[in-house]
Write a protein that holds these residues in place. Structure first.
Motif, PDB file in Angstrom:
ATOM      1  N   LYS A   1       1.745  16.443  10.456  1.00  0.00           N
ATOM      2  CA  LYS A   1       2.825  15.392  11.236  1.00  0.00           C
ATOM      3  C   LYS A   1       3.753  15.105   9.990  1.00  0.00           C
ATOM      4  O   LYS A   1       5.090  14.721  10.215  1.00  0.00           O
ATOM      5  CB  LYS A   1       1.940  14.215  11.611  1.00  0.00           C
ATOM      6  CG  LYS A   1       2.966  13.160  12.309  1.00  0.00           C
ATOM      7  CD  LYS A   1       2.216  11.939  12.921  1.00  0.00           C
ATOM      8  CE  LYS A   1       3.142  11.367  13.791  1.00  0.00           C
ATOM      9  NZ  LYS A   1       2.230  10.182  14.351  1.00  0.00           N
ATOM     10  N   ALA A   2       3.424  14.966   8.777  1.00  0.00           N
ATOM     11  CA  ALA A   2       4.418  14.897   7.840  1.00  0.00           C
ATOM     12  C   ALA A   2       5.461  15.748   7.581  1.00  0.00           C
ATOM     13  O   ALA A   2       6.641  15.591   7.407  1.00  0.00           O
ATOM     14  CB  ALA A   2       3.619  14.570   6.455  1.00  0.00           C
TER      15      ALA A   2
ATOM     16  N   ASP B   1       0.911  -1.229   0.212  1.00  0.00           N
ATOM     17  CA  ASP B   1       0.027   0.123  -0.049  1.00  0.00           C
ATOM     18  C   ASP B   1       0.911   1.318  -0.034  1.00  0.00           C
ATOM     19  O   ASP B   1       1.023   1.909   0.913  1.00  0.00           O
ATOM     20  CB  ASP B   1      -1.014  -0.158   1.148  1.00  0.00           C
ATOM     21  CG  ASP B   1      -1.863   1.127   1.120  1.00  0.00           C
ATOM     22  OD1 ASP B   1      -1.878   1.948   0.328  1.00  0.00           O
ATOM     23  OD2 ASP B   1      -2.724   1.209   2.032  1.00  0.00           O
ATOM     24  N   ALA B   2       1.380   1.748  -1.055  1.00  0.00           N
ATOM     25  CA  ALA B   2       2.325   2.846  -1.118  1.00  0.00           C
ATOM     26  C   ALA B   2       1.505   4.157  -1.162  1.00  0.00           C
ATOM     27  O   ALA B   2       2.311   5.087  -1.215  1.00  0.00           O
ATOM     28  CB  ALA B   2       2.997   2.701  -2.680  1.00  0.00           C
ATOM     29  N   SER B   3       0.300   3.996  -1.126  1.00  0.00           N
ATOM     30  CA  SER B   3      -0.438   5.408  -1.097  1.00  0.00           C
ATOM     31  C   SER B   3      -0.806   5.721   0.446  1.00  0.00           C
ATOM     32  O   SER B   3      -1.643   6.798   0.578  1.00  0.00           O
ATOM     33  CB  SER B   3      -1.438   5.422  -2.000  1.00  0.00           C
ATOM     34  OG  SER B   3      -2.551   4.280  -1.335  1.00  0.00           O
ATOM     35  N   ASN B   4      -0.344   4.983   1.233  1.00  0.00           N
ATOM     36  CA  ASN B   4      -0.656   5.281   2.742  1.00  0.00           C
ATOM     37  C   ASN B   4       0.288   6.027   3.353  1.00  0.00           C
ATOM     38  O   ASN B   4       1.305   5.746   3.632  1.00  0.00           O
ATOM     39  CB  ASN B   4      -0.679   3.864   3.532  1.00  0.00           C
ATOM     40  CG  ASN B   4      -1.083   3.853   4.747  1.00  0.00           C
ATOM     41  OD1 ASN B   4      -1.145   5.020   5.663  1.00  0.00           O
ATOM     42  ND2 ASN B   4      -1.837   3.056   5.392  1.00  0.00           N
ATOM     43  N   GLU B   5      -0.014   7.290   3.516  1.00  0.00           N
ATOM     44  CA  GLU B   5       1.134   8.275   4.251  1.00  0.00           C
ATOM     45  C   GLU B   5       1.328   7.996   5.291  1.00  0.00           C
ATOM     46  O   GLU B   5       2.554   8.268   5.832  1.00  0.00           O
ATOM     47  CB  GLU B   5       0.426   9.791   4.133  1.00  0.00           C
ATOM     48  CG  GLU B   5      -0.520   9.989   5.171  1.00  0.00           C
ATOM     49  CD  GLU B   5      -2.203   9.523   4.769  1.00  0.00           C
ATOM     50  OE1 GLU B   5      -3.058   9.556   5.496  1.00  0.00           O
ATOM     51  OE2 GLU B   5      -2.096   8.788   3.539  1.00  0.00           O
ATOM     52  N   LYS B   6       0.669   7.349   6.192  1.00  0.00           N
ATOM     53  CA  LYS B   6       1.171   6.976   7.642  1.00  0.00           C
ATOM     54  C   LYS B   6       2.221   6.096   7.534  1.00  0.00           C
ATOM     55  O   LYS B   6       3.036   6.137   8.411  1.00  0.00           O
ATOM     56  CB  LYS B   6       0.034   6.377   8.465  1.00  0.00           C
ATOM     57  CG  LYS B   6      -1.046   7.334   8.706  1.00  0.00           C
ATOM     58  CD  LYS B   6      -2.089   7.012   9.614  1.00  0.00           C
ATOM     59  CE  LYS B   6      -3.279   8.299   9.555  1.00  0.00           C
ATOM     60  NZ  LYS B   6      -4.357   7.784  10.051  1.00  0.00           N
TER      61      LYS B   6
ATOM     62  N   LEU C   1      -0.621  24.364   9.781  1.00  0.00           N
ATOM     63  CA  LEU C   1      -1.623  23.399   9.542  1.00  0.00           C
ATOM     64  C   LEU C   1      -2.254  22.869  10.821  1.00  0.00           C
ATOM     65  O   LEU C   1      -3.407  22.455  10.768  1.00  0.00           O
ATOM     66  CB  LEU C   1      -0.975  22.103   8.965  1.00  0.00           C
ATOM     67  CG  LEU C   1      -0.622  22.500   7.290  1.00  0.00           C
ATOM     68  CD1 LEU C   1       0.218  21.367   6.715  1.00  0.00           C
ATOM     69  CD2 LEU C   1      -1.975  22.886   6.390  1.00  0.00           C
ATOM     70  N   ASP C   2      -1.610  22.618  11.846  1.00  0.00           N
ATOM     71  CA  ASP C   2      -2.131  22.247  13.102  1.00  0.00           C
ATOM     72  C   ASP C   2      -1.775  23.034  14.293  1.00  0.00           C
ATOM     73  O   ASP C   2      -0.977  23.022  15.231  1.00  0.00           O
ATOM     74  CB  ASP C   2      -1.690  20.975  13.494  1.00  0.00           C
ATOM     75  CG  ASP C   2      -2.111  20.079  14.656  1.00  0.00           C
ATOM     76  OD1 ASP C   2      -3.186  20.675  15.091  1.00  0.00           O
ATOM     77  OD2 ASP C   2      -2.094  18.926  14.791  1.00  0.00           O
ATOM     78  N   ALA C   3      -2.621  24.424  14.284  1.00  0.00           N
ATOM     79  CA  ALA C   3      -2.162  25.264  15.361  1.00  0.00           C
ATOM     80  C   ALA C   3      -2.582  24.960  16.606  1.00  0.00           C
ATOM     81  O   ALA C   3      -2.011  25.565  17.405  1.00  0.00           O
ATOM     82  CB  ALA C   3      -3.060  26.699  14.910  1.00  0.00           C
ATOM     83  N   GLY C   4      -3.276  23.820  17.009  1.00  0.00           N
ATOM     84  CA  GLY C   4      -3.519  23.441  18.080  1.00  0.00           C
ATOM     85  C   GLY C   4      -2.509  22.578  18.718  1.00  0.00           C
ATOM     86  O   GLY C   4      -2.557  22.258  20.251  1.00  0.00           O
ATOM     87  N   ASP C   5      -1.447  22.232  17.885  1.00  0.00           N
ATOM     88  CA  ASP C   5      -0.494  21.415  18.645  1.00  0.00           C
ATOM     89  C   ASP C   5       0.744  22.183  19.118  1.00  0.00           C
ATOM     90  O   ASP C   5       1.498  22.954  18.168  1.00  0.00           O
ATOM     91  CB  ASP C   5      -0.077  20.346  17.676  1.00  0.00           C
ATOM     92  CG  ASP C   5       0.929  19.377  17.956  1.00  0.00           C
ATOM     93  OD1 ASP C   5       1.929  19.735  18.817  1.00  0.00           O
ATOM     94  OD2 ASP C   5       1.068  18.312  17.611  1.00  0.00           O
ATOM     95  N   ALA C   6       0.943  22.323  20.477  1.00  0.00           N
ATOM     96  CA  ALA C   6       2.077  22.990  21.104  1.00  0.00           C
ATOM     97  C   ALA C   6       3.239  22.589  20.852  1.00  0.00           C
ATOM     98  O   ALA C   6       4.127  23.197  20.792  1.00  0.00           O
ATOM     99  CB  ALA C   6       1.776  22.956  22.504  1.00  0.00           C
TER     100      ALA C   6
ATOM    101  N   GLU D   1       7.598  11.957   0.950  1.00  0.00           N
ATOM    102  CA  GLU D   1       6.549  11.185   0.425  1.00  0.00           C
ATOM    103  C   GLU D   1       5.281  11.209   1.085  1.00  0.00           C
ATOM    104  O   GLU D   1       4.409  11.526   0.441  1.00  0.00           O
ATOM    105  CB  GLU D   1       7.167   9.682   0.206  1.00  0.00           C
ATOM    106  CG  GLU D   1       5.995   8.663  -0.641  1.00  0.00           C
ATOM    107  CD  GLU D   1       5.771   9.504  -1.991  1.00  0.00           C
ATOM    108  OE1 GLU D   1       4.758   8.651  -2.444  1.00  0.00           O
ATOM    109  OE2 GLU D   1       6.717  10.075  -2.718  1.00  0.00           O
ATOM    110  N   ALA D   2       5.078  11.554   2.305  1.00  0.00           N
ATOM    111  CA  ALA D   2       4.061  11.349   3.054  1.00  0.00           C
ATOM    112  C   ALA D   2       3.522  12.788   2.763  1.00  0.00           C
ATOM    113  O   ALA D   2       2.280  12.903   2.694  1.00  0.00           O
ATOM    114  CB  ALA D   2       4.667  11.235   4.692  1.00  0.00           C
ATOM    115  N   VAL D   3       4.208  13.862   2.641  1.00  0.00           N
ATOM    116  CA  VAL D   3       3.937  15.167   2.188  1.00  0.00           C
ATOM    117  C   VAL D   3       3.157  15.241   0.989  1.00  0.00           C
ATOM    118  O   VAL D   3       1.994  15.897   0.657  1.00  0.00           O
ATOM    119  CB  VAL D   3       4.891  16.133   2.605  1.00  0.00           C
ATOM    120  CG1 VAL D   3       4.499  17.571   1.653  1.00  0.00           C
ATOM    121  CG2 VAL D   3       5.363  16.541   3.860  1.00  0.00           C
TER     122      VAL D   3
END
Length: 159
Positions: free
Chosen positions: A68-69, A29-34, A96-101, A58-60
């Protein structure tokens, strides 16, 4: 399931096995960014920052809105002592994730490294300044300019 085995291996501190399991999972599954992101973390733990960065990119590419990427890219670049480019990725993750300190803290730490001049461009600047300091005062003209900038292509916002 190779992903579950990779997760278990990584959690147990066996990054080498985790990377191998994630590689097997990516083959199916090469399309799974995780999977790419997890393998990036495994490579970073192993000290292979270049492969960690490649997998994070690649995840980006697969999920351009996933903070996270971008964070994985930044962490890999920081591991390679490329804080100038890492800053952009930290800033993007924080946007992108302003809530993540954690993203904001990592961006701030990267900025501190830039100010302390830990990066290759800063070392180059110090070398030029040292060279110029040895010139006769009457032969020196001072021009102020900076090669530290954060308005990279693709990130018009300044953070």
């Amino acid at each position: 399931d190779p992903k579950a085995l990779g997760d278990a291996a990584f959690k147990a501190g066996d990054a080498g096995s985790a990377a191998a399991y994630y590689t097997r999972a990516i083959r199916t599954d090469a399309s799974n960014e995780k999977l790419w992101s997890n393998r990036s973390a495994a490579f970073a733990t192993l000290g292979n920052a270049q492969r960690a960065f490649s997998d994070a990119q690649e995840a980006v590419r697969l999920t351009p809105k996933w903070a996270k990427a971008y964070r994985r890219c930044a962490d890999a670049l920081t591991q390679m002592a490329n804080v100038e480019n890492a800053y952009w990725f930290y800033a993007k993750a924080a946007t992108l994730d302003a809530g993540d300190a954690g993203h904001r803290a990592a961006r701030l730490e990267c900025l501190k490294k830039l100010v302390r001049e830990d990066g290759p461009q800063a070392k180059r600047r110090r070398g030029l300044f040292s060279r110029d300091a040895k010139l006769k005062r009457s032969s020196v003209r001072v021009w102020a300019c900076s090669d530290v900038h954060y308005d990279h292509h693709g990130a018009p916002e300044w953070v």
